[in-house]
Design an enzyme around this catalytic site. Structure first.
Site, mmCIF file in Angstrom:
data_model
loop_
_atom_site.group_PDB
_atom_site.id
_atom_site.type_symbol
_atom_site.label_atom_id
_atom_site.label_comp_id
_atom_site.label_asym_id
_atom_site.label_seq_id
_atom_site.Cartn_x
_atom_site.Cartn_y
_atom_site.Cartn_z
ATOM 1 N N MET A 133 19.348 57.489 41.351
ATOM 2 C CA MET A 133 19.208 56.520 40.258
ATOM 3 C C MET A 133 17.824 56.693 39.623
ATOM 4 O O MET A 133 17.592 57.649 38.902
ATOM 5 C CB MET A 133 19.401 55.097 40.790
ATOM 6 C CG MET A 133 20.811 54.838 41.289
ATOM 7 S SD MET A 133 21.955 54.519 39.949
ATOM 8 C CE MET A 133 21.565 52.824 39.573
ATOM 9 N N CYS A 134 16.904 55.802 39.925
ATOM 10 C CA CYS A 134 15.560 55.739 39.344
ATOM 11 C C CYS A 134 15.628 55.255 37.902
ATOM 12 O O CYS A 134 16.603 55.463 37.191
ATOM 13 C CB CYS A 134 14.818 57.067 39.407
ATOM 14 S SG CYS A 134 14.464 57.637 41.088
ATOM 15 N N GLY A 135 14.568 54.575 37.492
ATOM 16 C CA GLY A 135 14.477 54.066 36.140
ATOM 17 C C GLY A 135 13.182 54.507 35.488
ATOM 18 O O GLY A 135 12.129 54.555 36.134
ATOM 19 N N ARG A 190 17.568 49.913 39.531
ATOM 20 C CA ARG A 190 17.664 51.366 39.518
ATOM 21 C C ARG A 190 16.676 52.008 40.484
ATOM 22 O O ARG A 190 16.811 53.189 40.819
ATOM 23 C CB ARG A 190 17.420 51.921 38.109
ATOM 24 C CG ARG A 190 18.509 51.580 37.104
ATOM 25 C CD ARG A 190 18.324 52.377 35.822
ATOM 26 N NE ARG A 190 18.501 53.805 36.059
ATOM 27 C CZ ARG A 190 19.670 54.443 35.997
ATOM 28 N NH1 ARG A 190 20.772 53.772 35.698
ATOM 29 N NH2 ARG A 190 19.745 55.735 36.218
#
Length: 292
Positions: A1-3, A32
């Protein structure tokens, strides 16, 4: 994910609220990346003949005055210190004299703060709403390639006033790390994103423009990625050839914003009428301050 989030102030009137807006954007993407969060801000240049370093120590009681420079700010276990000399000299001095202190960034305008934990807690602990500046970028991390640590959090900076945040994963980072070490690049973590940042630094050192350096990533890096790169003058965005990871860009007369999801942009003034689009794969998008 990660944002990923980024905000570039086209209007000087927006600069006093950079931290407020960047913090709101970051918190929107907490789910995220609940492992850790970080920001890079561009503000308050060091005077000519000096360098600004963001430093990190595991010692909560670290006496930053021992470095002998001007301590501009302390937040969490981070400190912003201005030292005489150029950035290379200042960074080498810190590494040699204070081996337990980690250099998060070096240059004239960049500051990096990052820490493990929920993005909302990070934003409150580091008082992000207080920051003024011309532009900034941020990251919420869900770890895939390395341990959850402060140093393993984004942004990563491997060159003066240059930093990178990344959503995705690189499959050839170990081989590329070995190649870059032979070119004199140094690494502090096993994170794949640090390799991408070092690759850009190396290409720029070899004479590439930022656009050319990013375009070379399309052949040099294997894997999936959306990159947001910060420089002293602005920021740039690149997605991999199949645009695997999400990204949204928006622009008004006052600002340019980038985020992994629209909800992070929706908190900005004028977002409802902004020009909005999804960046194309393999295309570099860049904004810089106008030269005076």
């Amino acid at each position: 994910m990660c944002g990923i989030v980024g905000l570039f102030c086209k209007s000087p009137e927006l600069e006093p609220r950079l931290g407020e807006y960047l913090s709101a954007m970051l918190v929107q993407l907490s789910d995220r990346g609940p492992d850790s969060a970080g920001v890079a801000l561009y503000r308050q240049p060091a005077s000519a003949g000096s360098a600004k370093l963001t430093l990190y120590s595991t010692d909560e009681d670290c006496d930053w005055s021992l470095l002998g420079g001007e301590v501009r700010d302390t937040r969490g276990r981070h400190a912003v210190v201005v030292l005489d000399g150029d950035a290379d000299e200042a960074e080498a001095f810190v590494r040699a004299s204070f081996p337990d202190v980690r250099v998060m960034s070096a240059g004239r305008v960049i500051e990096i703060y990052k820490e493990v934990g929920l993005p909302r807690v990070f934003a409150e602990r580091f008082r992000l709403h207080e920051f003024e500046g011309t532009h900034g970028l941020g990251h919420t991390r869900m770890a895939t390639e390395s341990r959850v640590t402060t140093q393993g959090s984004h942004p990563f900076s491997t060159g003066h006033d240059l930093c990178l945040v990344h959503n995705g994963s690189l499959s050839n980072h170990n081989r590329l790390r070995q190649q870059l070490r032979r070119e004199g690049m140094e690494f502090q973590t096993e994170n794949d994103t640090e390799v991408a940042a070092a690759y850009l630094t190396w290409r720029l050192r070899e004479g590439d423009s930022l656009e050319a350096a990013l375009e070379s990533c399309l052949t040099a890096l294997d894997g999936f990625y959306t990159f947001l790169v910060g420089t002293a003058d602005g920021f740039a965005v690149l997605r991999d050839p199949i645009a695997c990871k999400p990204a949204v860009l928006a622009e008004t007369d006052d600002w340019v914003a980038m985020a992994s999801e629209y909800r992070a942009i929706a908190v900005l003034p004028g977002a409802a009428t902004a020009r909005m689009w999804e960046p194309e794969p393999s295309v570099v998008y860049a904004w810089e301050k106008a030269l005076v």
